[in-house]
Design a protein around this motif. Structure first.
Motif, PDB file in Angstrom:
ATOM      1  N   ASP A 176       0.834  -1.210   0.000  1.00 54.13           N
ATOM      2  CA  ASP A 176       0.000   0.000   0.000  1.00 54.13           C
ATOM      3  C   ASP A 176       0.864   1.252   0.000  1.00 54.13           C
ATOM      4  O   ASP A 176       0.560   2.232  -0.684  1.00 54.13           O
ATOM      5  CB  ASP A 176      -0.944   0.011   1.208  1.00 54.13           C
ATOM      6  N   ARG A 177       1.946   1.216   0.749  1.00 54.85           N
ATOM      7  CA  ARG A 177       2.855   2.374   0.790  1.00 54.85           C
ATOM      8  C   ARG A 177       3.474   2.607  -0.589  1.00 54.85           C
ATOM      9  O   ARG A 177       3.607   3.739  -1.032  1.00 54.85           O
ATOM     10  CB  ARG A 177       3.926   2.130   1.851  1.00 54.85           C
ATOM     11  N   VAL A 178       3.856   1.538  -1.280  1.00 58.37           N
ATOM     12  CA  VAL A 178       4.405   1.666  -2.636  1.00 58.37           C
ATOM     13  C   VAL A 178       3.379   2.310  -3.545  1.00 58.37           C
ATOM     14  O   VAL A 178       3.668   3.265  -4.267  1.00 58.37           O
ATOM     15  CB  VAL A 178       4.847   0.292  -3.203  1.00 58.37           C
ATOM     16  N   ARG A 179       2.160   1.812  -3.504  1.00 59.78           N
ATOM     17  CA  ARG A 179       1.105   2.331  -4.393  1.00 59.78           C
ATOM     18  C   ARG A 179       0.763   3.788  -4.081  1.00 59.78           C
ATOM     19  O   ARG A 179       0.515   4.576  -4.976  1.00 59.78           O
ATOM     20  CB  ARG A 179      -0.129   1.438  -4.316  1.00 59.78           C
ATOM     21  N   ARG A 180       0.766   4.161  -2.803  1.00 60.26           N
ATOM     22  CA  ARG A 180       0.461   5.554  -2.437  1.00 60.26           C
ATOM     23  C   ARG A 180       1.546   6.520  -2.918  1.00 60.26           C
ATOM     24  O   ARG A 180       1.284   7.691  -3.117  1.00 60.26           O
ATOM     25  CB  ARG A 180       0.285   5.680  -0.925  1.00 60.26           C
ATOM     26  N   ALA A 181       2.755   6.032  -3.100  1.00 61.82           N
ATOM     27  CA  ALA A 181       3.868   6.893  -3.511  1.00 61.82           C
ATOM     28  C   ALA A 181       3.902   7.160  -5.017  1.00 61.82           C
ATOM     29  O   ALA A 181       4.660   8.023  -5.468  1.00 61.82           O
ATOM     30  CB  ALA A 181       5.192   6.267  -3.074  1.00 61.82           C
ATOM     31  N   PHE A 182       3.090   6.444  -5.782  1.00 63.27           N
ATOM     32  CA  PHE A 182       3.124   6.628  -7.237  1.00 63.27           C
ATOM     33  C   PHE A 182       2.727   8.044  -7.611  1.00 63.27           C
ATOM     34  O   PHE A 182       1.786   8.607  -7.067  1.00 63.27           O
ATOM     35  CB  PHE A 182       2.182   5.656  -7.953  1.00 63.27           C
ATOM     36  N   ARG A 183       3.432   8.563  -8.596  1.00 61.12           N
ATOM     37  CA  ARG A 183       3.081   9.841  -9.212  1.00 61.12           C
ATOM     38  C   ARG A 183       2.524   9.531 -10.586  1.00 61.12           C
ATOM     39  O   ARG A 183       2.471   8.381 -11.001  1.00 61.12           O
ATOM     40  CB  ARG A 183       4.313  10.725  -9.309  1.00 61.12           C
ATOM     41  N   GLY A 184       2.146  10.533 -11.322  1.00 62.47           N
ATOM     42  CA  GLY A 184       1.605  10.303 -12.653  1.00 62.47           C
ATOM     43  C   GLY A 184       0.113  10.036 -12.578  1.00 62.47           C
ATOM     44  O   GLY A 184      -0.497  10.076 -11.509  1.00 62.47           O
ATOM     45  N   THR A 185      -0.460   9.750 -13.720  1.00 64.82           N
ATOM     46  CA  THR A 185      -1.894   9.500 -13.769  1.00 64.82           C
ATOM     47  C   THR A 185      -2.167   8.011 -13.615  1.00 64.82           C
ATOM     48  O   THR A 185      -1.325   7.174 -13.957  1.00 64.82           O
ATOM     49  CB  THR A 185      -2.492  10.004 -15.095  1.00 64.82           C
ATOM     50  N   ARG A 186      -3.342   7.683 -13.133  1.00 65.37           N
ATOM     51  CA  ARG A 186      -3.696   6.287 -12.898  1.00 65.37           C
ATOM     52  C   ARG A 186      -3.668   5.459 -14.172  1.00 65.37           C
ATOM     53  O   ARG A 186      -3.502   4.249 -14.128  1.00 65.37           O
ATOM     54  CB  ARG A 186      -5.065   6.197 -12.235  1.00 65.37           C
ATOM     55  N   SER A 187      -3.804   6.116 -15.321  1.00 67.07           N
ATOM     56  CA  SER A 187      -3.782   5.365 -16.581  1.00 67.07           C
ATOM     57  C   SER A 187      -2.351   5.042 -17.041  1.00 67.07           C
ATOM     58  O   SER A 187      -2.161   4.226 -17.942  1.00 67.07           O
ATOM     59  CB  SER A 187      -4.521   6.144 -17.681  1.00 67.07           C
ATOM     60  N   ASP A 188      -1.350   5.665 -16.413  1.00 66.10           N
ATOM     61  CA  ASP A 188       0.045   5.379 -16.766  1.00 66.10           C
ATOM     62  C   ASP A 188       0.437   3.997 -16.247  1.00 66.10           C
ATOM     63  O   ASP A 188       0.006   3.584 -15.163  1.00 66.10           O
ATOM     64  CB  ASP A 188       0.993   6.418 -16.161  1.00 66.10           C
ATOM     65  N   PRO A 189       1.280   3.292 -16.980  1.00 63.76           N
ATOM     66  CA  PRO A 189       1.731   1.983 -16.507  1.00 63.76           C
ATOM     67  C   PRO A 189       2.685   2.100 -15.313  1.00 63.76           C
ATOM     68  O   PRO A 189       3.296   3.144 -15.086  1.00 63.76           O
ATOM     69  CB  PRO A 189       2.450   1.390 -17.724  1.00 63.76           C
ATOM     70  N   VAL A 190       2.788   1.012 -14.580  1.00 65.57           N
ATOM     71  CA  VAL A 190       3.721   0.918 -13.451  1.00 65.57           C
ATOM     72  C   VAL A 190       4.857  -0.005 -13.872  1.00 65.57           C
ATOM     73  O   VAL A 190       4.632  -1.063 -14.460  1.00 65.57           O
ATOM     74  CB  VAL A 190       3.004   0.380 -12.194  1.00 65.57           C
ATOM     75  N   PHE A 191       6.078   0.432 -13.557  1.00 61.11           N
ATOM     76  CA  PHE A 191       7.268  -0.333 -13.908  1.00 61.11           C
ATOM     77  C   PHE A 191       7.978  -0.797 -12.649  1.00 61.11           C
ATOM     78  O   PHE A 191       8.118  -0.042 -11.689  1.00 61.11           O
ATOM     79  CB  PHE A 191       8.233   0.508 -14.750  1.00 61.11           C
TER      80      PHE A 191
END
Length: 187
Positions: free
Chosen positions: A68-83
């Motif tokens: 959850d902490r990793v996911r909360r730290a994401f920037r960008g838009t939700r439609s952008d892929p995660v690497f």
């Protein structure tokens, strides 16, 4: 890609082997290297992943306590892929050995002279070194203001001096390396 100091140290210690980023497209390539506060880190893998499938074990391998902490730290838009970017420690920063090389500095002096000649604003290398010597550990924004520069441009200048082994980054601000001090004290 910039790695936080704690993550870079985790990679160097063998405790972190990946990070996760949400980007419109990958910003790193396998085989590229990053110079960090802990040394050189190599990118060994870049894979698009489903962020919902990141586990707590994955998060701990990225230096985070939970998925959850990793996911909360994401920037960008939700439609952008995660690497998922796989990392490994590749050794000490080669600039570290330069920092203590205080012998013949003629090549360094020549490099600084070239940088000053190419500058549109005139000589800046020695004034920047003197400012760092005078105010070690002071935030870059304050140093930039004193130098009459904007912060990003000032940081680029200090990085150019760091490439020559003349300055060192601190948790906050900079300081002269032994090489930088020798150059300022020189003939």
């Amino acid at each position: 890609m910039i790695l936080p100091v704690a993550v870079a140290r985790g990679v160097a210690a063998g405790e972190v082997d990946r990070v996760y980023r949400r980007w419109a497209r990958s910003r790193v390539a396998v085989g590229s290297t990053l110079r960090t506060a802990a040394g050189v880190v190599e990118v060994v893998a870049v894979d698009e992943v489903d962020p919902d499938r990141i586990t707590d074990d994955d998060a701990r391998a990225a230096g985070e306590p939970s998925a959850d902490r990793v996911r909360r730290a994401f920037r960008g838009t939700r439609s952008d892929p995660v690497f998922r970017i796989g990392l490994r420690f590749a050794g000490a920063d080669p600039r570290e050995s330069l920092r203590d090389a205080t012998g013949d500095l003629d090549d360094v002096v020549a490099a600084l002279d070239r940088m000053d000649r190419r500058s549109r604003r005139g000589p800046w290398t020695r004034p920047t070194l003197r400012l760092v010597a005078e105010l070690p550990g002071v935030r870059a924004a304050e140093l930039a203001e004193r130098a009459g520069r904007d912060t990003p441009a000032f940081k680029r200048d200090v990085r150019a001096l760091k490439e020559l082994g003349l300055t060192e980054s601190l948790e906050v601000g900079y300081r002269l390396s032994p090489r930088g001090a020798a150059l300022l004290a020189g003939p």
